[in-house]
Write a protein that holds these residues in place. Sequence first.
Motif, mmCIF file in Angstrom:
data_model
loop_
_atom_site.group_PDB
_atom_site.id
_atom_site.type_symbol
_atom_site.label_atom_id
_atom_site.label_comp_id
_atom_site.label_asym_id
_atom_site.label_seq_id
_atom_site.Cartn_x
_atom_site.Cartn_y
_atom_site.Cartn_z
ATOM 1 N N THR A 1 5.595 -0.859 -6.732
ATOM 2 C CA THR A 1 7.046 -0.742 -6.672
ATOM 3 C C THR A 1 7.681 -2.121 -6.578
ATOM 4 O O THR A 1 7.036 -3.095 -6.182
ATOM 5 C CB THR A 1 7.486 0.113 -5.469
ATOM 6 O OG1 THR A 1 7.033 -0.517 -4.256
ATOM 7 C CG2 THR A 1 6.886 1.515 -5.553
ATOM 8 N N CYS B 1 11.505 -4.291 -5.574
ATOM 9 C CA CYS B 1 12.836 -4.283 -4.948
ATOM 10 C C CYS B 1 13.478 -5.641 -5.173
ATOM 11 O O CYS B 1 12.867 -6.675 -4.877
ATOM 12 C CB CYS B 1 12.718 -3.974 -3.452
ATOM 13 S SG CYS B 1 14.299 -4.027 -2.563
ATOM 14 N N ASP B 2 14.696 -5.662 -5.701
ATOM 15 C CA ASP B 2 15.416 -6.904 -5.979
ATOM 16 C C ASP B 2 16.521 -7.083 -4.936
ATOM 17 O O ASP B 2 17.388 -6.220 -4.783
ATOM 18 C CB ASP B 2 16.026 -6.860 -7.384
ATOM 19 C CG ASP B 2 16.518 -8.225 -7.845
ATOM 20 O OD1 ASP B 2 16.779 -9.094 -6.989
ATOM 21 O OD2 ASP B 2 16.638 -8.429 -9.063
ATOM 22 N N GLN C 1 19.389 -4.412 -3.883
ATOM 23 C CA GLN C 1 18.870 -3.496 -2.881
ATOM 24 C C GLN C 1 18.569 -4.239 -1.577
ATOM 25 O O GLN C 1 18.464 -5.465 -1.555
ATOM 26 C CB GLN C 1 17.583 -2.813 -3.385
ATOM 27 C CG GLN C 1 17.740 -2.060 -4.690
ATOM 28 C CD GLN C 1 18.650 -0.862 -4.585
ATOM 29 O OE1 GLN C 1 18.837 -0.303 -3.505
ATOM 30 N NE2 GLN C 1 19.227 -0.445 -5.698
ATOM 31 N N CYS D 1 15.862 -5.048 0.581
ATOM 32 C CA CYS D 1 14.397 -5.077 0.565
ATOM 33 C C CYS D 1 13.793 -5.202 1.955
ATOM 34 O O CYS D 1 12.568 -5.146 2.096
ATOM 35 C CB CYS D 1 13.906 -6.225 -0.321
ATOM 36 S SG CYS D 1 14.503 -6.131 -2.023
ATOM 37 N N ASN E 1 15.285 2.051 -2.072
ATOM 38 C CA ASN E 1 15.336 0.604 -2.315
ATOM 39 C C ASN E 1 14.206 0.116 -3.211
ATOM 40 O O ASN E 1 14.272 -1.018 -3.701
ATOM 41 C CB ASN E 1 15.275 -0.151 -0.987
ATOM 42 C CG ASN E 1 16.494 0.092 -0.124
ATOM 43 O OD1 ASN E 1 17.618 0.115 -0.622
ATOM 44 N ND2 ASN E 1 16.282 0.295 1.173
ATOM 45 N N TRP E 2 13.189 0.940 -3.429
ATOM 46 C CA TRP E 2 11.999 0.502 -4.148
ATOM 47 C C TRP E 2 11.812 1.341 -5.408
ATOM 48 O O TRP E 2 11.743 2.572 -5.335
ATOM 49 C CB TRP E 2 10.765 0.596 -3.242
ATOM 50 C CG TRP E 2 10.859 -0.319 -2.073
ATOM 51 C CD1 TRP E 2 11.512 -0.099 -0.898
ATOM 52 C CD2 TRP E 2 10.322 -1.641 -1.986
ATOM 53 N NE1 TRP E 2 11.420 -1.193 -0.076
ATOM 54 C CE2 TRP E 2 10.683 -2.153 -0.711
ATOM 55 C CE3 TRP E 2 9.557 -2.432 -2.842
ATOM 56 C CZ2 TRP E 2 10.318 -3.432 -0.285
ATOM 57 C CZ3 TRP E 2 9.188 -3.702 -2.415
ATOM 58 C CH2 TRP E 2 9.562 -4.187 -1.157
ATOM 59 N N THR E 3 11.744 0.669 -6.542
ATOM 60 C CA THR E 3 11.612 1.335 -7.841
ATOM 61 C C THR E 3 10.171 1.283 -8.315
ATOM 62 O O THR E 3 9.547 0.212 -8.306
ATOM 63 C CB THR E 3 12.516 0.656 -8.887
ATOM 64 O OG1 THR E 3 13.868 0.677 -8.424
ATOM 65 C CG2 THR E 3 12.418 1.367 -10.229
#
Length: 349
Positions: free
Chosen positions: A219, A221-222, A226, A228, A235-237
């Motif tokens: 995953t 997170c930027d 988001q 992080c 928050n995590w893709t």
Amino acid sequence: LDQVMRRLHAPRRAQGFSLVELMVGIVVAMAAIVVVMQIFKVSESQRRNTTGGDDAQTTGAIAVSLLQRDLRQAGQGFSNTQMLDCQLNINATRNIARLVPVFINPPDIPDGEDNTDVVLVNLGSGWGAPEGGLINSQPGPATYIVTAPQAFQLGDRVVAAPQNRATPCVLSLTNLTAAPTATSVTVAQGLPNASNGALFNLGRTPRFVAYAVRSGSLTACDFMTQDCTSAAPENWTEVAEGIVSLRAEYAQDTSAPRDAMVDSYSQTVATTTPSYCGWSRIVGIRLVVVARSRQPEKDDVNAPAPTWAGAASINLTDPDWRRYRYKTFETTVPLRNTPSASEPAFSSC
């Protein structure tokens, strides 16, 4: 006529299969079904093994490709003593505690799954020089007279740094609010007393991306979009499924004088004064990604646990891990934006 009538009314002999023939046919059909099912079982098992291995191969390659892409650009736009290892405030609620090209297991980001690492990659997207543009003067709180305003465009994200690095070093990311003039640049949030400092251009799409293994997937997170510092799923893709481990180490140049060659690998960075000296000796990142097949096998797979060249061991926490097949993808990515030892500011590091 009597003979004809007798023939018409004579009992006819029954035609068809006898009971014995029916039973023989049923037995043959059942045997055929058993044989076909056994062949199907073997074929399906082989197909599953092949497909599972292909899935692991594909997802692992995707994961490594994404990491390599960002790592090759890590540090772009801020590998300078005025910014390296400073805190960077992105907005009122989010900040990068230590702005370095790559940070393994940063303390402010929640851990991923057990025995895996979190890798934070920071990079800009601007076309400006990593030394930044000289701020000749500051006629207003958010206006800078710079040497090369043509290096900036409306929408760029920039960071102003003072002439002398402050302790602690805290900087802010802001954006241009108007197209630059022939001599000046105007930003949303100015830095007081920035004259003779530098204005760094991180471009329109800088990225501060954390990678972690969560719920069996890689995953991302930027920090730009988001929070992080929270492990909340929103928050995590997911960027690659079927990833069960991510381990990483710094490739460090510890020789004196520096020669930009890897001398050791470790997950820690030497504590130095000034602090950016230790980070300036990171010349690459060694990492491994472990991908797992989707479907478990009926029985344990006679294979050892995945291993790699690094000291950070790969420990699989799933109690049924032996029933899966794994692919490991190991690579070392050089950091192209590591400060050169020939630069005066880093010559003493």
